[in-house]
Design an enzyme around this catalytic site. Structure first.
Site, short mmCIF file in Angstrom:
data_model
loop_
_atom_site.label_atom_id
_atom_site.label_comp_id
_atom_site.label_asym_id
_atom_site.label_seq_id
_atom_site.Cartn_x
_atom_site.Cartn_y
_atom_site.Cartn_z
N ARG A 20 0.81 -1.22 0.00
CA ARG A 20 0.00 0.00 0.00
C ARG A 20 0.85 1.27 0.00
NH1 ARG A 20 -4.14 -0.77 4.80
NH2 ARG A 20 -2.67 -2.40 5.45
N LYS A 27 8.72 -0.61 3.09
CA LYS A 27 7.92 0.20 4.01
C LYS A 27 8.68 0.60 5.26
CE LYS A 27 4.64 -1.77 6.47
NZ LYS A 27 3.35 -2.31 6.96
N SER A 389 35.06 39.93 -2.34
CA SER A 389 33.94 39.32 -3.04
C SER A 389 34.37 38.62 -4.33
CB SER A 389 32.90 40.39 -3.38
OG SER A 389 32.40 40.98 -2.21
N SER A 407 39.21 41.42 -4.35
CA SER A 407 37.98 40.93 -4.98
C SER A 407 38.26 40.37 -6.36
CB SER A 407 36.97 42.07 -5.09
OG SER A 407 36.58 42.51 -3.82
#
Length: 454
Positions: A20, A27, A389, A407
């Site tokens: 089911r 299950k 960054s 950066s």
């Protein structure tokens, strides 16, 4: 562990096919709270102090067998083949418990909410005891026929009269008895019933005929809930989450919208922590008191110290270890990285395999390039370092304490402490080239449009 005086063993029935569920995953391996239902049953047996745990499996689910062997070893396996009912399933474990002198409890691999405290009252060295519950809708459950304080019989719904079907005291299927008694009774069970199966419940009547005491103890219906479908799995998950949320709220965790926060089976959160809406904890998360977890964050296998802040929209993967005052901001992913006190990665970064020193700053768009397609390597960022960054730190690499990475740099070599590193091409300017590019692009677009109209 309990303080019982008699040895205990558990037989966990996990041989059902679970059709089911309509899932390729067996299950009992479906998770509740991030842990397989079968593991919840094993956890309860271990918490009861069971010296032996036998899991009855079927031949149709080799994955279940492999799961049990990995956790408990081959000696924990008993095979039911073919499946001929619950009584037959318990008998399949008889050989594995040969010579065991103590009490045996029978539980189920698809009952994930049943805890050791619920099971503890079922042990009775003198006879047989089952766990019952008062059902909101008795439906197809077996009914408990009580005779005062004693249990007279368990009648399956398909075998029950209308008067018996009106009974709301139902059988959970969990029972315990001395091992020798249980298997002696099972040897006398017959399969002359509507389903042609050997019912475990028949041992109650047989025990009474043998003059052994039988009784029922009761647990909450939700605790003994079995899972047989995806809808019931979702219901079990909801019940599990409700219990977890209530426990954390009672422990002093602040949640403005607790229904939107999801915990794993082993999540640890200290009092004074603030958890914003829509946070998910996977297994292995440890949050110390006083941390703040902001919305839409996912945390698994990670530790967050007091005073640290995570998110919103952050992901902590296994091995992430954030010290006091660390800030992990939006769209930052951290995996297997230790971040010392006060370190920050506020935006759009991937930090994988390495360490970040105290008060270091990781700029937006920075990534630890930790994988070369074959092996993982470490990136170390020293205390007080500043990574600009959009930088790529190609592991293995060390950024020294106090160093600055400009950066947009691609860093492939170690940067000494307090040094400034550039790892990018020199910027070139071509006057008026931008305008010329736009004119050419515009002309190409107009030409293509005209050709399309012809």
């Amino acid at each position: 562990m309990t303080s019982q005086t008699r040895p205990r063993a558990a037989i966990i029935l996990a041989a059902g096919q679970g059709t089911r569920m309509k899932s390729p995953l067996p299950k009992v391996l479906h998770p509740v709270g991030g842990r397989a239902m079968l593991d919840h049953a094993i956890d309860a047996a271990q918490a009861l102090g069971c010296q032996k745990i036998i899991v009855v499996v079927g031949t149709h689910s080799p994955e279940v067998r492999a799961h049990v062997v990995k956790r408990l070893g081959e000696a924990a396996i008993a095979v039911q083949d073919p499946p001929l009912g619950t009584g037959h399933a318990v008998r399949a474990a008889e050989q594995a418990l040969a010579g065991f002198d103590g009490d045996v409890v029978v539980t189920y691999g698809d009952v994930p909410l049943l805890k050791a405290a619920d099971i503890e009252p079922v042990f009775n060295p003198e006879g047989l005891t089952v766990i019952g519950f008062e059902a909101r809708d008795p439906g197809a459950y077996g009914r408990l026929i009580l005779d005062g304080d004693a249990l007279a019989a368990i009648t399956e719904a398909k075998e029950a009269s209308p008067e018996v079907l009106a009974i709301t005291a139902c059988n959970s299927g969990v029972m315990a008895a001395p091992a020798d008694l249980l298997f002696a009774l099972l040897a006398d069970v017959r399969n002359d019933n509507a389903k042609g199966e050997y019912y475990l419940t028949d041992v109650v009547e047989l025990a009474r005929k043998a003059g052994r005491p039988t009784r029922a103890v009761f647990a909450a219906e939700d605790s003994v809930m079995g899972v047989n479908s995806q809808a019931e799995l979702a219901q079990a998950e909801a019940l599990f989450q409700s219990v977890q949320r209530d426990a954390f709220l009672a422990a002093g965790v602040t949640m403005a919208a607790p229904d939107t926060v999801h915990f794993a089976w082993d999540t640890q959160v200290g009092g004074g922590t603030m958890i914003e809406p829509f946070v998910v904890f996977g297994p292995g998360a440890v949050i110390e008191g006083g941390a703040r977890i902001r919305s839409f964050s996912h945390i698994e296998g990670a530790r967050v110290a007091s005073g640290a802040e995570v998110g919103p929209y952050a992901r902590l993967r296994p091995g992430a270890d954030l010290a006091e005052g660390v800030k992990i901001g939006n769209f930052v992913e951290v995996k297997n990285v230790k971040m010392a006190a006060g370190a920050k990665a506020n935006h759009l970064a991937y930090l994988g395999d390495g360490s970040v020193g105290a008060a270091a700053n990781i700029g937006a768009g920075t990534i630890f390039c930790n994988y070369d397609g074959f092996n993982k390597a470490q990136t170390e960022v020293g205390a007080g370092a500043f990574v600009g960054s959009n930088s790529s730190l190609v592991a293995p690499v060390v950024i020294g304490a106090g160093a600055i990475v400009a950066s947009g740099s691609v860093i492939t070599e170690d940067v000494p402490a307090d040094a400034l590193a550039f790892g990018r091409a020199r910027q070139t300017l071509k006057p008026d080239a931008g305008a010329a590019f736009r004119e050419k692009a515009k002309a190409r677009k107009e030409a293509a449009k005209a050709a399309k109209l012809k």
